[in-house]
Every structure is written in C-alpha cells, then in structure tokens.
Design a protein around this motif. Structure first.
Motif, PDB file in Angstrom:
ATOM      1  N   PHE A 232      33.352  31.080  44.819  1.00  0.00           N
ATOM      2  CA  PHE A 232      33.600  30.809  43.410  1.00  0.00           C
ATOM      3  C   PHE A 232      34.852  31.521  42.918  1.00  0.00           C
ATOM      4  O   PHE A 232      35.037  32.721  43.142  1.00  0.00           O
ATOM      5  N   ALA A 233      35.706  30.750  42.262  1.00  0.00           N
ATOM      6  CA  ALA A 233      36.892  31.314  41.624  1.00  0.00           C
ATOM      7  C   ALA A 233      36.656  31.243  40.122  1.00  0.00           C
ATOM      8  O   ALA A 233      36.861  30.197  39.491  1.00  0.00           O
ATOM      9  N   PHE A 234      36.173  32.341  39.547  1.00  0.00           N
ATOM     10  CA  PHE A 234      35.843  32.347  38.125  1.00  0.00           C
ATOM     11  C   PHE A 234      37.096  32.558  37.282  1.00  0.00           C
ATOM     12  O   PHE A 234      38.011  33.290  37.692  1.00  0.00           O
ATOM     13  N   PRO A 235      37.130  31.962  36.102  1.00  0.00           N
ATOM     14  CA  PRO A 235      38.255  32.226  35.196  1.00  0.00           C
ATOM     15  C   PRO A 235      38.336  33.724  34.908  1.00  0.00           C
ATOM     16  O   PRO A 235      37.329  34.333  34.512  1.00  0.00           O
ATOM     17  N   PRO A 236      39.487  34.330  35.101  1.00  0.00           N
ATOM     18  CA  PRO A 236      39.613  35.777  34.855  1.00  0.00           C
ATOM     19  C   PRO A 236      39.158  36.185  33.456  1.00  0.00           C
ATOM     20  O   PRO A 236      38.554  37.245  33.282  1.00  0.00           O
ATOM     21  N   GLU A 237      39.438  35.342  32.469  1.00  0.00           N
ATOM     22  CA  GLU A 237      39.062  35.699  31.096  1.00  0.00           C
ATOM     23  C   GLU A 237      37.547  35.794  30.947  1.00  0.00           C
ATOM     24  O   GLU A 237      37.035  36.655  30.222  1.00  0.00           O
ATOM     25  N   LEU A 238      36.805  34.919  31.642  1.00  0.00           N
ATOM     26  CA  LEU A 238      35.343  34.970  31.579  1.00  0.00           C
ATOM     27  C   LEU A 238      34.831  36.292  32.140  1.00  0.00           C
ATOM     28  O   LEU A 238      33.968  36.946  31.531  1.00  0.00           O
ATOM     29  N   ILE A 239      35.362  36.701  33.278  1.00  0.00           N
ATOM     30  CA  ILE A 239      34.930  37.968  33.888  1.00  0.00           C
ATOM     31  C   ILE A 239      35.301  39.140  32.999  1.00  0.00           C
ATOM     32  O   ILE A 239      34.489  40.047  32.753  1.00  0.00           O
ATOM     33  N   GLU A 240      36.533  39.133  32.485  1.00  0.00           N
ATOM     34  CA  GLU A 240      36.993  40.238  31.633  1.00  0.00           C
ATOM     35  C   GLU A 240      36.144  40.358  30.371  1.00  0.00           C
ATOM     36  O   GLU A 240      35.747  41.465  29.977  1.00  0.00           O
ATOM     37  N   ARG A 241      35.869  39.239  29.756  1.00  0.00           N
ATOM     38  CA  ARG A 241      35.095  39.270  28.511  1.00  0.00           C
ATOM     39  C   ARG A 241      33.655  39.715  28.763  1.00  0.00           C
ATOM     40  O   ARG A 241      33.082  40.481  27.979  1.00  0.00           O
ATOM     41  N   LEU A 242      33.038  39.207  29.835  1.00  0.00           N
ATOM     42  CA  LEU A 242      31.675  39.623  30.158  1.00  0.00           C
ATOM     43  C   LEU A 242      31.622  41.105  30.523  1.00  0.00           C
ATOM     44  O   LEU A 242      30.657  41.797  30.188  1.00  0.00           O
ATOM     45  N   ALA A 243      32.639  41.582  31.193  1.00  0.00           N
ATOM     46  CA  ALA A 243      32.650  42.972  31.640  1.00  0.00           C
ATOM     47  C   ALA A 243      32.696  43.952  30.470  1.00  0.00           C
ATOM     48  O   ALA A 243      32.141  45.051  30.544  1.00  0.00           O
TER      49      ALA A 243
END
Length: 256
Positions: free
Chosen positions: A6-17
């Motif tokens: 899976f290549a997740f959108p970086p913004e999704l990971i950053e925001r969830l983190a």
C-alpha cells in the motif's frame, strides 16, 4: 497482501499521526470480510421472505413469533463469526487517539467484541432486545422462547419483546445520531470504511466531517456514491488496508 503493497497518501498518514480527534464510519463491507451474511442471503425458510416483510413494526405486531424467530436465526449466524483484522486495527487506532469515535451502521456487535470502546451504533445491536411496552431490556433467553412456537413476552408487563435494531420506517436513535454529528464536527480525520454511502443520514456523515474541516478518506472495495468528494480513496479490503494504515501511522508517530 503485505503492508508494503500500500502506498498511502502522505497527507493521510501525517494527519492521522498528529490527530487528536478521529471519527470512523463503518458499514456492511467490514463485516462481510468476517463472513457475516446479510439478511438478503439465502437461508432455508427465510428465502420465502423479503427483509422488508420482516424488519418492520407492522410485520412484528402481525406475527411476532415469526419475526422473533428470524432474529434468533440471525443472532446464531453472527455468533459463528469473529472480528477480522480490520476490526482489530480500529481498536489499535482508538488507543492512539485521545478523542476517537467509531460510528457503525452494523448491528453485529463485532466492533465491541474486538475491543472498541467508543462505539456509536446508528442502527442498534442485534444482540440486545427490549419490551415494546415498558422498555425493559430483555435477556436473550426471552427472545429464544420464540423458537418454542410462542412470542417472547416481558416478564414484568407482558409486552412483546423486540430486537434493539432500527427497522424500516423507523428513525435512527436521536442520541446516537447526535453523538455521530458531534464527532464529525470535532474530527480532524474521518475514515469511511466499507459503506456504499447510499443510506441516509449515515451516508452524509463523511461530507459533514469534510465541511467541518476534516481530512476524509474512504476505504472500500468499490468507490461509494460520494467517493468523488473524498480527499483520499483507498480501494481494497478493510481487513488488509486498515492494519497497514495503522502500522504506517504508528511508524510516523514513533519517528516524530
């Protein structure tokens, strides 16, 4: 499927983190991966009935024994399945986020069985029941009495016992819906998982969250009716995507 797939959108990971408030909406898709049959699946006697003929107040009052037996049958099916990795991934995500709300359209109790704590059940819970007259919660044994050929009744007032689920033609529970909308207002990230987004008002929750400023991502086998409105669309099984997503978020949190 491996996590690296899976290549997740970086913004999704950053925001969830970094998010302190997250809301998740789940639908039938996540339960289907556990093998939960829908009430439209074939099942012997029940093939002769349409769900709309059984899941409504009029049908219940007309033939309470039949409706109670149908729900006893559905409860037995639900007990035979287990939460899947998608359910458990949401439990882990809840532990990471200070303000986490899991809103579900499902009535199978799998989120609670997996360990989710903050669960808003929009359509009720198949494993609960109550008296239609006095409102007293009913033990499951009461409902199983319907299998003996007579309607289950409240031992306190004699009223009929019904499952604590939302039937066709009924409004969603006001308290649950209010809690869901409040979670949408607070959420920094909103995940819509395994729902086709065609049944309102639940279908409108992701858009409510987006209007309030949340980053909204959809996880589905196929794009939903509102997929074009999402900030991110992740196509695949929730039981594969959610564990990988949570692992990526955990890694980002540890790195930060």
């Amino acid at each position: 499927m491996s996590k690296e797939t899976f290549a997740f959108p970086p913004e999704l990971i950053e925001r969830l983190a970094r998010a302190r408030s997250v809301a998740v909406l789940t639908g039938a898709g996540i339960s289907a991966e556990s093998g939960v049959p829908t009430f439209r699946d074939p099942g012997g006697l029940w093939e002769r009935f349409r769900p709309e003929e059984l899941a409504n107040v009029q049908a219940f009052l007309r033939n309470p024994d039949l409706v109670q037996r149908w729900y006893a049958y559905r409860r037995r099916l639900v007990r035979e399945v287990e939460p899947n990795p998608g359910h458990y991934a949401l439990v882990e995500l809840e532990r990471m986020v200070p303000d986490f709300t899991l809103i579900t359209q499902n009535v199978d109790n799998l989120h609670r069985r997996a360990g989710s704590q903050r669960v808003v059940e929009l359509h009720g819970n198949l494993l609960r029941s109550y008296c239609i007259d006095c409102g007293r919660p009913a033990d499951e044994v009461d409902l199983e009495a319907a299998a003996e050929g007579k309607p289950a009744r409240c031992p306190t007032c004699g009223g009929l016992i019904r499952p604590d689920v939302v039937w066709f033609g009924e409004m969603l529970p006001e308290e649950a819906l209010a809690e869901a909308y409040a979670a949408c207002e607070r959420a920094e990230v909103f995940l819509s998982v395994g729902t086709s987004a065609v049944v309102y008002p639940a279908a409108g929750l992701p858009l409510e969250a987006k209007r309030a400023g949340a980053y909204v991502a959809e996880i589905n086998l196929q794009p939903s009716a509102i997929a074009d409105e999402m900030d991110a669309l992740l196509l695949g099984k929730a039981g594969e995507i959610l564990p990988a997503l949570v692992a990526a978020v955990r890694q980002a949190r540890n790195a930060g």
